[in-house]
Design a protein around this motif. Structure first.
Motif, mmCIF file in Angstrom:
data_model
loop_
_atom_site.group_PDB
_atom_site.id
_atom_site.type_symbol
_atom_site.label_atom_id
_atom_site.label_comp_id
_atom_site.label_asym_id
_atom_site.label_seq_id
_atom_site.Cartn_x
_atom_site.Cartn_y
_atom_site.Cartn_z
ATOM 1 N N VAL A 125 48.429 53.699 33.598
ATOM 2 C CA VAL A 125 47.496 52.593 33.792
ATOM 3 C C VAL A 125 46.102 53.124 34.090
ATOM 4 C CG1 VAL A 125 46.944 50.544 35.155
ATOM 5 C CG2 VAL A 125 49.340 51.114 34.681
ATOM 6 N N LEU A 126 45.132 52.637 33.325
ATOM 7 C CA LEU A 126 43.726 52.960 33.563
ATOM 8 C C LEU A 126 42.989 51.657 33.839
ATOM 9 C CD1 LEU A 126 41.494 55.263 33.408
ATOM 10 C CD2 LEU A 126 40.990 54.325 31.139
ATOM 11 N N ALA A 127 42.302 51.589 34.975
ATOM 12 C CA ALA A 127 41.569 50.380 35.359
ATOM 13 C C ALA A 127 40.095 50.725 35.537
ATOM 14 C CB ALA A 127 42.142 49.788 36.643
ATOM 15 N N PRO A 128 39.270 50.514 34.515
ATOM 16 C CA PRO A 128 37.840 50.818 34.638
ATOM 17 C C PRO A 128 37.120 49.814 35.527
ATOM 18 C CG PRO A 128 38.551 50.734 32.319
ATOM 19 C CD PRO A 128 39.635 50.108 33.150
ATOM 20 N N ALA A 129 36.103 50.290 36.209
ATOM 21 C CA ALA A 129 35.173 49.405 36.907
ATOM 22 C C ALA A 129 34.048 49.079 35.939
ATOM 23 C CB ALA A 129 34.611 50.086 38.149
ATOM 24 N N ALA A 130 33.824 47.796 35.698
ATOM 25 C CA ALA A 130 32.749 47.387 34.804
ATOM 26 C C ALA A 130 31.412 47.879 35.329
ATOM 27 C CB ALA A 130 32.739 45.870 34.664
ATOM 28 N N ARG A 131 30.452 48.066 34.439
ATOM 29 C CA ARG A 131 29.132 48.487 34.899
ATOM 30 C C ARG A 131 28.593 47.498 35.936
ATOM 31 N NH1 ARG A 131 25.378 49.655 29.955
ATOM 32 N NH2 ARG A 131 26.930 50.985 29.035
ATOM 33 N N CYS A 132 27.941 48.091 36.897
ATOM 34 C CA CYS A 132 27.347 47.332 37.999
ATOM 35 C C CYS A 132 28.417 46.811 38.967
ATOM 36 C CB CYS A 132 26.530 46.161 37.440
ATOM 37 S SG CYS A 132 25.403 45.414 38.595
#
Length: 317
Positions: A125-132
């Motif tokens: 599982v990869l959970a990116p943090a959206a920009r900003c």
């Protein structure tokens, strides 16, 4: 002669008054457009209204578990931003990866309940943090539009690490819009096998138009047009172009569209628009009665996850 001079003087005064009124109107419109832009997309300017309840994303209280067991991952975006993600690898060998996207104003840890389900199904599982958001850089929130390019880059990073990876993109609310917008990118890796979106909006324009009326009682014209122009100048994109509905028209990937029937933040009618726009023969839809925004998985978890698992079984093996 005097009468002619008086008429000329009166005409000039009228034109001057009209010019002043037009300048005042333009100034008021510029102020309103800038205010709405900052309110919606600029946290440093005191903005970013709340569109969700954090508990709605957590499903089974797995937020802390996800944060404690995941690893940090970093990526440099095409425009030079440092982007953060949480990565939870399987302890045994697996070629299956789930990239899961949080909602507006959220953080990757909010996706702990969803991460837990995918992990239990054998997915890294990869959970990116959206920009900003969270630790990811960025001056303005992108509502999924610039993030669609970031998603392509995250997928490429997975494929570089594992060329045989099979990837599902999953997102809720803004995350749902993000994965739909990603679907239309011509250079999205073929390692992406399917997409699942939960309560994503048709376009940024449509979503903001609804919120403008709901929160302020204002019409879209000319206020939203002004805010969109500000976004074009400051952030590099306009509200109308940030369209999930137009992006899904470009894909043949199987997409599962999910929406709660009682959603009044991203209205339920948007489900029909994005579903009908998608030409994929593998598309499916799930409507969850009684579910508000982002709550389909908690209102009827058995229906939700059995549908997700059946969909994945068709396209991920």
């Amino acid at each position: 002669m005097k009468r002619s001079l008086k008429k000329g003087r009166a005409g000039r005064i009228a034109l001057a008054v009209l010019a002043v009124l037009l300048l005042a109107a333009a100034g008021a419109l510029a102020f309103a457009g800038n205010y709405l832009f900052r309110f919606a997309l600029d946290p440093q300017g005191g903005g970013m209204f709340s569109g969700y309840e954090p508990d709605a994303w957590e499903l089974t209280g797995k937020r802390a578990w996800f944060a404690e067991n995941s690893q940090d991952r970093w990526l440099t975006s095409h425009d030079g931003l440092a982007l953060h993600a949480l990565y939870l690898p399987q302890k045994t060998e697996s070629r299956k990866y789930a990239v899961i996207c949080h909602g507006y104003g959220g953080i990757p840890q909010d996706m702990g309940g969803f991460a837990s389900h995918f992990y239990d199904m054998g997915y890294h599982v990869l959970a990116p943090a959206a920009r900003c958001h969270e630790r990811s850089e960025g001056r303005y929130a992108g509502m999924g539009w610039p993030e669609r390019r970031d998603m392509v880059a995250w997928v490429d990073a997975i494929v570089e690490q594992d060329p045989q990876a099979e990837i599902v993109l999953f997102g809720v609310s803004m995350g749902g819009a993000t994965v739909m917008m990603t679907a239309g990118e011509a250079d999205l890796s073929p390692n992406v096998k399917c997409i699942i979106e939960d309560c994503g909006y048709t376009s940024v324009w449509d979503e903001f138009a609804g919120q403008l009326e709901e929160m302020f009682g204002l019409p879209t014209f000319p206020v939203l047009d002004a805010a969109s122009l500000v976004a074009r100048v400051r952030a590099g994109w306009a509200f109308r172009e940030a369209s999930a509905a137009e992006q899904v028209r470009k894909t043949s990937l199987p997409i599962l569209f999910i929406h709660g029937e009682e959603d009044d933040f991203v209205p339920y009618w948007m489900l029909d628009v994005v579903y009908d726009a998608c030409p994929s023969p593998g598309k499916e839809r799930l409507s969850v009665p009684g579910a508000g925004h982002g709550k389909a998985s908690s209102v009827d978890p058995e229906l939700y996850w059995s549908t997700v698992e059946d969909f994945l079984a068709k396209h991920m093996d």
